[in-house]
Design a protein around this motif. Structure first.
Motif, PDB file in Angstrom:
ATOM      1  N   CYS A   1      -1.338 -11.086  13.676  1.00 52.96           N
ATOM      2  CA  CYS A   1       0.378 -12.239  12.651  1.00 52.96           C
ATOM      3  C   CYS A   1       0.239 -12.104  10.758  1.00 52.96           C
ATOM      4  O   CYS A   1      -1.271 -13.311  11.015  1.00 52.96           O
ATOM      5  CB  CYS A   1       1.335 -12.368  12.779  1.00 52.96           C
ATOM      6  SG  CYS A   1       0.758 -14.360  13.055  1.00 52.96           S
ATOM      7  N   GLU A   2       0.209 -11.602  10.050  1.00 56.62           N
ATOM      8  CA  GLU A   2       0.016 -13.574   8.481  1.00 56.62           C
ATOM      9  C   GLU A   2       0.624 -14.601   8.908  1.00 56.62           C
ATOM     10  O   GLU A   2       1.478 -14.586   9.318  1.00 56.62           O
ATOM     11  CB  GLU A   2       0.302 -12.168   7.593  1.00 56.62           C
ATOM     12  CG  GLU A   2       0.139 -11.351   7.229  1.00 56.62           C
ATOM     13  CD  GLU A   2       0.028 -10.299   5.941  1.00 56.62           C
ATOM     14  OE1 GLU A   2       0.505 -11.038   5.158  1.00 56.62           O
ATOM     15  OE2 GLU A   2      -0.087  -9.339   5.814  1.00 56.62           O
TER      16      GLU A   2
ATOM     17  N   ASP B   1       8.418 -17.638  15.442  1.00 58.89           N
ATOM     18  CA  ASP B   1       9.594 -16.561  14.300  1.00 58.89           C
ATOM     19  C   ASP B   1      10.760 -17.450  14.581  1.00 58.89           C
ATOM     20  O   ASP B   1      11.255 -17.547  15.597  1.00 58.89           O
ATOM     21  CB  ASP B   1       9.391 -15.494  14.961  1.00 58.89           C
ATOM     22  CG  ASP B   1      11.175 -14.393  13.507  1.00 58.89           C
ATOM     23  OD1 ASP B   1      12.174 -14.736  13.738  1.00 58.89           O
ATOM     24  OD2 ASP B   1      10.953 -13.300  13.980  1.00 58.89           O
ATOM     25  N   VAL B   2      11.117 -17.930  13.181  1.00 63.23           N
ATOM     26  CA  VAL B   2      12.550 -19.033  13.963  1.00 63.23           C
ATOM     27  C   VAL B   2      13.585 -18.374  13.624  1.00 63.23           C
ATOM     28  O   VAL B   2      14.205 -19.373  14.161  1.00 63.23           O
ATOM     29  CB  VAL B   2      12.845 -19.730  12.586  1.00 63.23           C
ATOM     30  CG1 VAL B   2      11.497 -20.447  11.962  1.00 63.23           C
ATOM     31  CG2 VAL B   2      12.573 -19.343  10.851  1.00 63.23           C
ATOM     32  N   ASP B   3      13.805 -17.040  13.544  1.00 62.06           N
ATOM     33  CA  ASP B   3      14.693 -16.392  13.937  1.00 62.06           C
ATOM     34  C   ASP B   3      15.406 -16.413  15.455  1.00 62.06           C
ATOM     35  O   ASP B   3      16.388 -16.719  15.904  1.00 62.06           O
ATOM     36  CB  ASP B   3      15.028 -15.077  12.652  1.00 62.06           C
ATOM     37  CG  ASP B   3      14.749 -15.620  11.562  1.00 62.06           C
ATOM     38  OD1 ASP B   3      15.877 -16.279  11.162  1.00 62.06           O
ATOM     39  OD2 ASP B   3      14.528 -14.393  11.027  1.00 62.06           O
ATOM     40  N   THR B   4      14.025 -15.401  16.504  1.00 64.12           N
ATOM     41  CA  THR B   4      14.278 -15.167  17.388  1.00 64.12           C
ATOM     42  C   THR B   4      13.688 -16.371  18.571  1.00 64.12           C
ATOM     43  O   THR B   4      13.952 -16.515  19.873  1.00 64.12           O
ATOM     44  CB  THR B   4      13.201 -13.980  17.876  1.00 64.12           C
ATOM     45  OG1 THR B   4      11.485 -14.316  17.653  1.00 64.12           O
ATOM     46  CG2 THR B   4      13.566 -13.223  16.582  1.00 64.12           C
ATOM     47  N   ARG B   5      13.478 -17.289  18.111  1.00 65.45           N
ATOM     48  CA  ARG B   5      12.334 -18.825  18.446  1.00 65.45           C
ATOM     49  C   ARG B   5      10.739 -18.182  18.997  1.00 65.45           C
ATOM     50  O   ARG B   5      10.880 -18.983  20.166  1.00 65.45           O
ATOM     51  CB  ARG B   5      12.966 -19.474  19.128  1.00 65.45           C
ATOM     52  CG  ARG B   5      14.420 -19.785  18.472  1.00 65.45           C
ATOM     53  CD  ARG B   5      15.922 -20.926  18.873  1.00 65.45           C
ATOM     54  NE  ARG B   5      16.364 -20.914  18.528  1.00 65.45           N
ATOM     55  CZ  ARG B   5      17.502 -21.966  18.661  1.00 65.45           C
ATOM     56  NH1 ARG B   5      17.501 -22.117  19.679  1.00 65.45           N
ATOM     57  NH2 ARG B   5      18.554 -22.179  17.400  1.00 65.45           N
TER      58      ARG B   5
ATOM     59  N   PRO C   1       6.211 -16.882  19.727  1.00 63.86           N
ATOM     60  CA  PRO C   1       5.992 -16.743  19.252  1.00 63.86           C
ATOM     61  C   PRO C   1       5.572 -15.449  18.567  1.00 63.86           C
ATOM     62  O   PRO C   1       6.033 -14.438  18.904  1.00 63.86           O
ATOM     63  CB  PRO C   1       4.734 -16.771  20.157  1.00 63.86           C
ATOM     64  CG  PRO C   1       5.752 -17.771  21.005  1.00 63.86           C
ATOM     65  CD  PRO C   1       6.952 -17.290  21.087  1.00 63.86           C
ATOM     66  N   LEU C   2       4.632 -15.361  17.305  1.00 65.99           N
ATOM     67  CA  LEU C   2       4.322 -14.456  16.582  1.00 65.99           C
ATOM     68  C   LEU C   2       3.309 -12.923  16.887  1.00 65.99           C
ATOM     69  O   LEU C   2       3.311 -12.030  16.339  1.00 65.99           O
ATOM     70  CB  LEU C   2       4.996 -14.757  15.459  1.00 65.99           C
ATOM     71  CG  LEU C   2       5.780 -14.798  14.264  1.00 65.99           C
ATOM     72  CD1 LEU C   2       5.197 -15.375  13.305  1.00 65.99           C
ATOM     73  CD2 LEU C   2       6.473 -14.159  14.243  1.00 65.99           C
ATOM     74  N   ILE C   3       2.469 -14.019  17.992  1.00 64.15           N
ATOM     75  CA  ILE C   3       1.780 -13.213  19.015  1.00 64.15           C
ATOM     76  C   ILE C   3       1.836 -13.287  20.056  1.00 64.15           C
ATOM     77  O   ILE C   3       2.500 -14.097  20.826  1.00 64.15           O
ATOM     78  CB  ILE C   3       0.114 -13.521  18.324  1.00 64.15           C
ATOM     79  CG1 ILE C   3       0.032 -14.844  18.837  1.00 64.15           C
ATOM     80  CG2 ILE C   3       0.359 -12.974  17.116  1.00 64.15           C
ATOM     81  CD1 ILE C   3      -1.171 -15.690  18.297  1.00 64.15           C
ATOM     82  N   GLY C   4       1.346 -12.227  21.267  1.00 69.14           N
ATOM     83  CA  GLY C   4       2.246 -12.286  22.914  1.00 69.14           C
ATOM     84  C   GLY C   4       1.445 -13.313  23.628  1.00 69.14           C
ATOM     85  O   GLY C   4       1.533 -13.549  24.508  1.00 69.14           O
ATOM     86  N   ASN C   5      -0.131 -13.494  22.716  1.00 69.21           N
ATOM     87  CA  ASN C   5      -0.682 -14.415  23.608  1.00 69.21           C
ATOM     88  C   ASN C   5      -0.587 -15.807  23.379  1.00 69.21           C
ATOM     89  O   ASN C   5      -0.650 -16.843  24.144  1.00 69.21           O
ATOM     90  CB  ASN C   5      -2.447 -14.786  23.185  1.00 69.21           C
ATOM     91  CG  ASN C   5      -2.673 -14.798  24.068  1.00 69.21           C
ATOM     92  OD1 ASN C   5      -2.627 -14.985  26.084  1.00 69.21           O
ATOM     93  ND2 ASN C   5      -3.916 -15.960  24.004  1.00 69.21           N
ATOM     94  N   VAL C   6       1.269 -15.998  22.877  1.00 69.70           N
ATOM     95  CA  VAL C   6       1.149 -17.584  22.431  1.00 69.70           C
ATOM     96  C   VAL C   6       0.508 -18.119  20.762  1.00 69.70           C
ATOM     97  O   VAL C   6       1.480 -18.588  20.175  1.00 69.70           O
ATOM     98  CB  VAL C   6       2.019 -18.317  23.603  1.00 69.70           C
ATOM     99  CG1 VAL C   6       2.417 -19.461  23.336  1.00 69.70           C
ATOM    100  CG2 VAL C   6       2.757 -17.454  24.791  1.00 69.70           C
ATOM    101  N   MET C   7      -0.521 -18.141  21.199  1.00 73.21           N
ATOM    102  CA  MET C   7      -1.599 -18.721  20.329  1.00 73.21           C
ATOM    103  C   MET C   7      -2.903 -17.477  20.695  1.00 73.21           C
ATOM    104  O   MET C   7      -3.184 -17.281  20.965  1.00 73.21           O
ATOM    105  CB  MET C   7      -2.057 -20.325  21.252  1.00 73.21           C
ATOM    106  CG  MET C   7      -1.182 -21.418  20.668  1.00 73.21           C
ATOM    107  SD  MET C   7      -1.250 -23.042  21.936  1.00 73.21           S
ATOM    108  CE  MET C   7      -1.508 -22.312  23.874  1.00 73.21           C
TER     109      MET C   7
END
Length: 304
Positions: free
Chosen positions: A62-63, A201-205, A207-213
């Motif tokens: 993700c960017e 993602d503040v809307d879904t709360r 993480p933006l990637i599947g591995n969290v970090m």
């Protein structure tokens, strides 16, 4: 007036004709239609594992602000595929191939190095000691100076090709790891791999990637990498390959002035496919403009 410059540097027995090579994981044979591989100092395909790996959960990239966050998970088809397909695909190019190795144990690093480090088409090995040591509670090899020394010492016994230790920036003192790598027999240091980071993602709360970090790369990390290059150069005599945030020729020059002999380019190629050769041209133009005949006059020339 300077019209021709010497950009040749050495990494052990390996001679690099200039300062620019791709970063592992951000380069593939597909780029042959975008740039002339023969212009590069070296070719560094994606890190290889012993066995095939599917990689991490999606989404994997993700960017972020001034960067990219990724957690690919070293997706790999295994060393057998690397030998039969990856290495031959780069054979037509008159550029040294540096094989980047990722492994789960010291024993596995040694086993892979014994194969790749004695292959006629492999000019050097990049040891990705930033990957997790499954026998050490998942902590990256390169987070521990003692483990780093042991790993590189063991690999040094099975191959004579130059060894490049790819350091992790996720440590308190990268100097301690650099010293350990040099004492163990490394020929160069890659400073450094991506920085551990996270985005939400503040809307879904979620993480933006599947591995969290994942690992942060791009312009955001460049000042940190510059600092680390400078610090490592103060304690080690080994050549340094700067990696992290090189988007332009001036970024590369900043790393060189800090102490790097060469640089790797990753994120920039996703934005501009010709980034590698563009950066190479910018470095040469700078040297001519500033009448610097030899790149060694620029390496580590920072005034403090």
């Amino acid at each position: 007036m300077v019209t021709k410059v010497n950009t040749t540097v050495k990494i052990g027995s390996l001679i690099l004709k200039n300062q620019v090579m791709p970063a592992s994981g951000a380069f593939g044979i597909e780029m042959k239609d975008a740039i002339d591989f023969n212009l590069l100092s070296a070719i560094v395909p994606k890190s290889i594992t012993k066995f095939p790996q599917a990689g991490n959960a999606k989404p994997r990239i993700c960017e972020t602000s001034a960067g990219i966050l990724n957690s690919i998970g070293i997706q790999s088809k295994g060393i057998s595929y690397y030998l039969t397909d990856i290495i031959p695909s780069f054979k037509p190019y008159d550029v040294p191939l540096i094989a980047s190795i990722s492994a789960e144990s010291i024993e596995e690093f040694v086993e892979m190095a014994d194969v790749l480090g004695n292959h006629d088409e492999v000019a050097a090995l990049e040891l990705n000691i930033s990957c997790p040591n499954l026998k050490g509670d998942g902590k990256a090899f390169g987070m521990d100076a003692t483990v780093t020394f042991e790993l590189i010492s063991q690999v040094r016994k099975v191959t004579k090709v130059p060894l490049i230790a790819k350091l992790t920036p996720n440590v308190t003192s990268i100097q301690d790891i650099a010293i350990a790598a040099e004492k163990a027999g490394a020929d160069a240091l890659n400073v450094a791999n991506t920085m551990l980071a996270m985005a939400i993602d503040v809307d879904t709360r979620k993480p933006l990637i599947g591995n969290v970090m994942g690992g942060l790369s791009g312009p955001a990390v460049k000042p940190i990498i510059i600092r680390m290059i400078y610090q490592v150069a103060q304690v080690s005599s080994l050549p340094i390959i700067g990696c992290g945030g090189v988007m332009t020729g001036r970024d590369a020059l900043e790393m060189i002035i800090a102490g790097a002999s060469a640089v790797q380019v990753g994120t920039a190629s996703f934005i501009q496919p010709t980034a590698l050769t563009d950066i190479l041209a910018e470095i040469e133009s700078y040297l001519i403009e500033h009448e610097i005949e030899d790149i060694h006059d620029l390496i580590g020339s920072v005034v403090v």
